[in-house]
Design an enzyme around this catalytic site. Sequence first.
Site, short mmCIF file in Angstrom:
data_model
loop_
_atom_site.label_atom_id
_atom_site.label_comp_id
_atom_site.label_asym_id
_atom_site.label_seq_id
_atom_site.Cartn_x
_atom_site.Cartn_y
_atom_site.Cartn_z
N GLU A 96 9.96 2.05 10.45
CA GLU A 96 10.98 3.07 10.17
C GLU A 96 10.27 4.41 10.29
O GLU A 96 9.45 4.75 9.46
CB GLU A 96 11.53 2.92 8.74
CG GLU A 96 12.21 1.60 8.46
CD GLU A 96 13.55 1.48 9.15
OE1 GLU A 96 14.12 2.51 9.60
OE2 GLU A 96 14.04 0.34 9.26
N GLU A 124 10.42 16.77 14.03
CA GLU A 124 10.78 16.57 12.63
C GLU A 124 9.98 17.56 11.78
O GLU A 124 8.75 17.55 11.78
CB GLU A 124 10.44 15.13 12.22
CG GLU A 124 10.87 14.80 10.83
CD GLU A 124 10.71 13.33 10.50
OE1 GLU A 124 9.58 12.82 10.60
OE2 GLU A 124 11.71 12.69 10.14
N LYS A 182 0.89 -1.18 0.00
CA LYS A 182 0.00 0.00 0.00
C LYS A 182 0.92 1.23 0.00
O LYS A 182 1.46 1.61 1.04
CB LYS A 182 -0.90 -0.01 1.24
CG LYS A 182 -2.18 0.83 1.15
CD LYS A 182 -2.01 2.29 0.80
CE LYS A 182 -1.65 3.16 1.99
NZ LYS A 182 -1.48 4.60 1.59
N CYS A 185 14.24 11.20 6.09
CA CYS A 185 14.06 10.90 7.52
C CYS A 185 15.37 11.01 8.31
O CYS A 185 15.36 11.40 9.46
CB CYS A 185 13.41 9.54 7.70
SG CYS A 185 14.10 8.28 6.65
P1 NAP Z 1 2.09 8.94 7.18
O1 NAP Z 1 0.65 9.34 7.22
O2 NAP Z 1 2.65 8.24 8.35
O3 NAP Z 1 2.29 8.08 5.85
C1 NAP Z 1 3.05 6.90 5.68
C2 NAP Z 1 2.21 5.78 5.06
O4 NAP Z 1 1.26 5.31 6.02
C3 NAP Z 1 1.38 6.22 3.86
O5 NAP Z 1 1.27 5.17 2.94
C4 NAP Z 1 0.05 6.52 4.52
O6 NAP Z 1 -1.03 6.57 3.63
C5 NAP Z 1 -0.05 5.38 5.50
N1 NAP Z 1 -1.02 5.58 6.59
C6 NAP Z 1 -1.53 6.74 7.07
N2 NAP Z 1 -2.40 6.50 8.06
C7 NAP Z 1 -2.45 5.15 8.23
C8 NAP Z 1 -3.17 4.27 9.10
N3 NAP Z 1 -4.01 4.72 10.03
N4 NAP Z 1 -2.95 2.94 8.99
C9 NAP Z 1 -2.09 2.46 8.08
N5 NAP Z 1 -1.41 3.23 7.21
C10 NAP Z 1 -1.57 4.56 7.29
O7 NAP Z 1 2.98 10.20 6.89
P2 NAP Z 1 2.56 11.49 6.05
O8 NAP Z 1 1.22 11.97 6.45
O9 NAP Z 1 2.73 11.19 4.63
O10 NAP Z 1 3.67 12.52 6.55
C11 NAP Z 1 3.55 13.15 7.81
C12 NAP Z 1 4.90 13.31 8.48
O11 NAP Z 1 5.49 12.02 8.66
C13 NAP Z 1 5.95 14.07 7.70
O12 NAP Z 1 5.83 15.42 7.85
C14 NAP Z 1 7.22 13.51 8.28
O13 NAP Z 1 7.54 14.19 9.46
C15 NAP Z 1 6.87 12.10 8.59
N6 NAP Z 1 7.37 11.16 7.56
C16 NAP Z 1 8.46 10.44 7.82
C17 NAP Z 1 8.93 9.57 6.86
C18 NAP Z 1 10.13 8.73 7.10
O14 NAP Z 1 10.76 8.29 6.14
N7 NAP Z 1 10.49 8.42 8.31
C19 NAP Z 1 8.31 9.47 5.62
C20 NAP Z 1 7.16 10.24 5.39
C21 NAP Z 1 6.72 11.07 6.37
P3 NAP Z 1 -1.43 8.04 3.05
O15 NAP Z 1 -0.35 8.37 2.08
O16 NAP Z 1 -2.74 7.85 2.40
O17 NAP Z 1 -1.47 8.99 4.20
#
Ligand code: NAP
Length: 470
Positions: free
Chosen positions: A245, A377, A170, A279
């Site tokens: 991660e 972050e 996903k 990250c």
């Molecule tokens: P996120 O919501 O955690 O997204 C990561 C993945 O998880 C996406 O595929 C997302 O789908 C999915 N997801 C979201 N809610 C979920 C749930 N309840 N159950 C299962 N999967 C779920 O992160 P984001 O909203 O894209 O970014 C927010 C913040 O996260 C950023 O500003 C950054 O600080 C951090 N981030 C960190 C990393 C890293 O590499 N460590 C990468 C991205 C973001 P959707 O795309 O549909 O939300």
Amino acid sequence: MKARDGMYIGGRWCPARGTDTIVVVNPATEQVIGEVPAGTAEDVDDAVRAARAAFPGWAATRPAERSVRIAALRDALAEHKDELAATMTAEMGAPIGFARNVQAGVPIRVAASFAELAATYAFEERTGNSRVFLEPVGVVGAITPWNYPLHMMVAKVAPALAAGCTVVLKPAENTPLTAQLFARCVEEAALPDGVFNLVTGLGPVAGEALATHQDVDLVSFTGSTAVGKRIGAVAGGAVKRVALELGGKSANVILPGADLAAAVKVGVASVMNNSGQTCYAWTRMLVHTDQYDEAVELAGKAAARYVPGDPTDRENRLGPVVSAKQQARVRGYINTGIEEGARVVVGGAETSQPTGYYVEPTVFADVTPGMTIAQEEIFGPVISILRYQDEEDALRIANGTVYGLGGAVWSRDESEAVAFARRMDTGQVDINGGAFNPLAPFGGYKQSGVGRELGTHGLSEYLQTKSLQL
Ligand code: NAP
Ligand code: MG
């Protein structure tokens, strides 16, 4: 292909069960560039069923056969490198040079490394009168983010395949076109039907359904700490394996006597590359009080050379951030930094671009360890420069966040740098700008995560052990 027909389940492209779609927006132009199905729990269930059906056959293949298929996947990725890079530039705004060399280039190297590991890894060990077998965990649910979309998919799918697991992916809602292209590459690699499956969709719907599915044996997640905590809790409740991660707030520790110009230049690049959406980016620069003013001046000059602009132009090194939501979030952090008393050296919350989700490269000086911008972050092109008095002070500041993903140490004396790095609570540290190694284990201490990706450590995440006493 019609927007609805974008799922890849059981070895064929098929429509989603529902009619909802996700619209894909180019963050540089704000134009709609595509549409993919928004999968539901039913689609996830179909995909998990396909992965489960394929599992016994794939798990029973010889590792050498799996190696051949992963090598074919590597070749397909290499063949489509330009298209993959252009798609990532269009979907998430990485400058085209960075998209080619890093966003597309690194996953090709990672796929090659797992083709090699599948062929050479010892899937059986002996101890005393026992034979110990390393067996695949089962069906893997992989949930990936948008910041390094292809790398994150390959870093989960390739080791899972090498181990003999089957996968349901996903991908992030912001980068589903890259995921569809990746699925085409998997298709070209001619894996048995159902070994790899793609369900595009929203996190709280398709992601949630995959993370909570009873027939998924391991959930491998990369993304925010908030979602990661939830996925860890759900997996714990069901006693299933989990790899997380999560975020980072990595420290770039410049010890007295280091090559200050090099340390600052590479440190600024670590944050400006990919618009700060990395990250492990070294978002906190720690400088000795005697060199502080010089470092701030150097950092300001280095950051100002990252002029935001069209990511398809080869001259540009700083593209937009991924979305309007991320742009608002990053600007919010910049304003918080100003309110809490940090000094803007270059940049700020205003943007010079009329169109596109751009953020100016921003350097903050006079940042103290307790400030929000030194703790949370930001995920944008924003760097905080902190002052330390002595080595113990530097270590306390470096270790003083909930995160522990990356880090850097610079010193004239490599053994001094190594000794300092050993005391840092973090999963990886680059010494004097040490190069990325696709075989080195990658993952976090503290709230940066659970488990490791890449190399043999990454492969072992997808294995479970069985011992036979003879
Ligand atoms: P996120 O919501 O955690 O997204 C990561 C993945 O998880 C996406 O595929 C997302 O789908 C999915 N997801 C979201 N809610 C979920 C749930 N309840 N159950 C299962 N999967 C779920 O992160 P984001 O909203 O894209 O970014 C927010 C913040 O996260 C950023 O500003 C950054 O600080 C951090 N981030 C960190 C990393 C890293 O590499 N460590 C990468 C991205 C973001 P959707 O795309 O549909 O939300
Ligand atoms: Mg999200």
